[in-house]
Scaffold this active site. Structure first.
Site, PDB file in Angstrom:
ATOM      1  CE  LYS A   1      25.228   9.794   1.893  1.00 12.96           C
ATOM      2  NZ  LYS A   1      25.029   8.448   1.310  1.00 12.96           N
TER       3      LYS A   1
ATOM      4  NE  ARG B   1      21.955  11.953  -3.123  1.00 14.91           N
ATOM      5  CZ  ARG B   1      21.651  10.844  -2.452  1.00 14.91           C
ATOM      6  NH1 ARG B   1      22.041   9.679  -2.879  1.00 14.91           N
ATOM      7  NH2 ARG B   1      20.940  10.911  -1.368  1.00 14.91           N
TER       8      ARG B   1
ATOM      9  NE  ARG C   1      19.054   1.626   4.116  1.00 12.74           N
ATOM     10  CZ  ARG C   1      19.570   2.730   3.558  1.00 12.74           C
ATOM     11  NH1 ARG C   1      20.586   3.354   4.106  1.00 12.74           N
ATOM     12  NH2 ARG C   1      19.062   3.179   2.436  1.00 12.74           N
TER      13      ARG C   1
ATOM     14  NE  ARG D   1      15.478   4.427   1.739  1.00 15.54           N
ATOM     15  CZ  ARG D   1      16.585   5.169   1.665  1.00 15.54           C
ATOM     16  NH1 ARG D   1      17.144   5.630   2.759  1.00 15.54           N
ATOM     17  NH2 ARG D   1      17.124   5.444   0.503  1.00 15.54           N
TER      18      ARG D   1
ATOM     19  NE  ARG E   1      19.231   3.722  -3.300  1.00 17.06           N
ATOM     20  CZ  ARG E   1      19.137   3.170  -2.094  1.00 17.06           C
ATOM     21  NH1 ARG E   1      18.597   1.991  -1.939  1.00 17.06           N
ATOM     22  NH2 ARG E   1      19.566   3.821  -1.040  1.00 17.06           N
TER      23      ARG E   1
HETATM   24  P1  ADP Z   1      20.821   6.800  -0.119  1.00 16.17           P
HETATM   25  O1  ADP Z   1      21.949   7.719   0.215  1.00 16.17           O
HETATM   26  O2  ADP Z   1      20.809   5.578   0.744  1.00 16.17           O
HETATM   27  O3  ADP Z   1      20.671   6.534  -1.589  1.00 16.17           O
HETATM   28  P2  ADP Z   1      18.821   8.837   0.343  1.00 16.17           P
HETATM   29  O4  ADP Z   1      17.738   8.693   1.324  1.00 16.17           O
HETATM   30  O5  ADP Z   1      19.870   9.859   0.603  1.00 16.17           O
HETATM   31  O6  ADP Z   1      19.456   7.404   0.253  1.00 16.17           O
HETATM   32  O7  ADP Z   1      18.224   9.115  -1.115  1.00 16.17           O
HETATM   33  C1  ADP Z   1      17.189   8.344  -1.644  1.00 16.17           C
HETATM   34  C2  ADP Z   1      16.816   8.854  -3.035  1.00 16.17           C
HETATM   35  O8  ADP Z   1      16.379  10.221  -2.959  1.00 16.17           O
HETATM   36  C3  ADP Z   1      17.931   8.876  -4.072  1.00 16.17           C
HETATM   37  O9  ADP Z   1      18.142   7.612  -4.670  1.00 16.17           O
HETATM   38  C4  ADP Z   1      17.362   9.913  -5.058  1.00 16.17           C
HETATM   39  O10 ADP Z   1      16.324   9.368  -5.853  1.00 16.17           O
HETATM   40  C5  ADP Z   1      16.737  10.936  -4.146  1.00 16.17           C
HETATM   41  N1  ADP Z   1      17.701  12.008  -3.795  1.00 16.17           N
HETATM   42  C6  ADP Z   1      18.138  12.311  -2.544  1.00 16.17           C
HETATM   43  N2  ADP Z   1      19.035  13.314  -2.591  1.00 16.17           N
HETATM   44  C7  ADP Z   1      19.184  13.641  -3.907  1.00 16.17           C
HETATM   45  C8  ADP Z   1      19.980  14.588  -4.614  1.00 16.17           C
HETATM   46  N3  ADP Z   1      20.830  15.413  -3.975  1.00 16.17           N
HETATM   47  N4  ADP Z   1      19.872  14.643  -5.960  1.00 16.17           N
HETATM   48  C9  ADP Z   1      19.034  13.850  -6.612  1.00 16.17           C
HETATM   49  N5  ADP Z   1      18.256  12.926  -6.020  1.00 16.17           N
HETATM   50  C10 ADP Z   1      18.324  12.821  -4.677  1.00 16.17           C
END
Ligand code: ADP
Length: 217
Positions: free
Chosen positions: A13, A88, A127, A162, A173
């Site tokens: 994404k 999410r 990654r 990360r 995750r």
């Molecule tokens: P990825 O899609 O690779 O998991 P992101 O950078 O989008 O990585 O998100 C990293 C972390 O940030 C998630 O695992 C969560 O802890 C938090 N996070 C991001 N967006 C949300 C969301 N919409 N709701 C809850 N937690 C979120």
């Protein structure tokens, strides 16, 4: 044009957001990036988010919804945006509906990124992300990258892993995605503009699919 990307961690994404952002002049709204910035600046939101992120859990809905409400009301979002990583959960999806209708906006395209679980684990564990420009590459590409960092000409990218891409967090995750986010895919699949994308392909091919679906810029 307002776009929503929905898909598991590691499905590409972020990569596709960066490309579409440039092509269509959109704002990239990544809640993950917003939280990482908040943590780096040691803000109250960052402090609330950190523990959840380190464990691979979702940050509480109220924190995420407040963050995105503020961000969506900023003037730059008027040119159109890509939502990457929000919503999410079901309460987040409901909150987004309310926010958009309150602002007289709608989603023009909704893309679901579909990738097999085994591929995700492999992609996330290898990654690496540049601290300066944010581009992601796989670990085995780092040494062979010839070009300079786009945001720091004259220097190479400064890649790191990360903390939530550590192997022990990656599985959690994906599990959290399956239990909390998969249920809202059904809700979005019935909306106009929804397209399921096979994201287990080269990024250029995925981009081609998105571009074709969106039409001319
Ligand atoms: P990825 O899609 O690779 O998991 P992101 O950078 O989008 O990585 O998100 C990293 C972390 O940030 C998630 O695992 C969560 O802890 C938090 N996070 C991001 N967006 C949300 C969301 N919409 N709701 C809850 N937690 C979120």
């Amino acid at each position: 044009m307002n776009i929503l990307f929905i898909g598991p961690p590691g499905s590409g994404k972020g990569t596709q957001s960066k490309r579409l952002q440039d092509r269509f002049g959109l704002v990239h709204l990544s809640t993950g990036d917003m939280f990482r910035e908040a943590i780096a600046r040691q803000t109250a939101v960052g402090m609330k988010a950190k523990g959840f992120m380190d464990r691979g859990e979702y940050v509480p809905d109220s924190v995420v919804i407040d963050l995105i409400r503020d961000r969506l009301s900023a003037p730059d979002c008027k040119k159109g945006f890509i939502l990457d990583g929000f919503p999410r959960t079901e309460p987040q999806a409901e909150a987004l509906d309310g926010l958009l209708s309150g602002m007289g906006l709608k989603l023009d395209a909704i893309f679901q990124f579909d990738v097999a679980k085994g591929v995700l684990v492999e992609r996330l564990s290898s990654r690496r992300v540049c601290r300066v420009c944010g581009q992601t590459v796989s670990q085995d590409q780092v040494a062979s990258l010839a070009s300079d960092c786009p945001k720091n000409p004259g220097s190479k990218c400064d890649f790191y892993q990360r903390s939530d891409d550590a192997p022990e967090v990656v599985g959690r995750r994906i599990e959290v995605y399956e239990t909390q986010t998969s249920p809202i895919v059904g809700f979005y699949s019935r909306k106009p503009g929804f397209l399921k994308v096979d994201a287990d392909q080269h990024p250029d091919s995925v981009y081609g699919l998105l571009e074709r679906a969106l039409g001319p810029a």
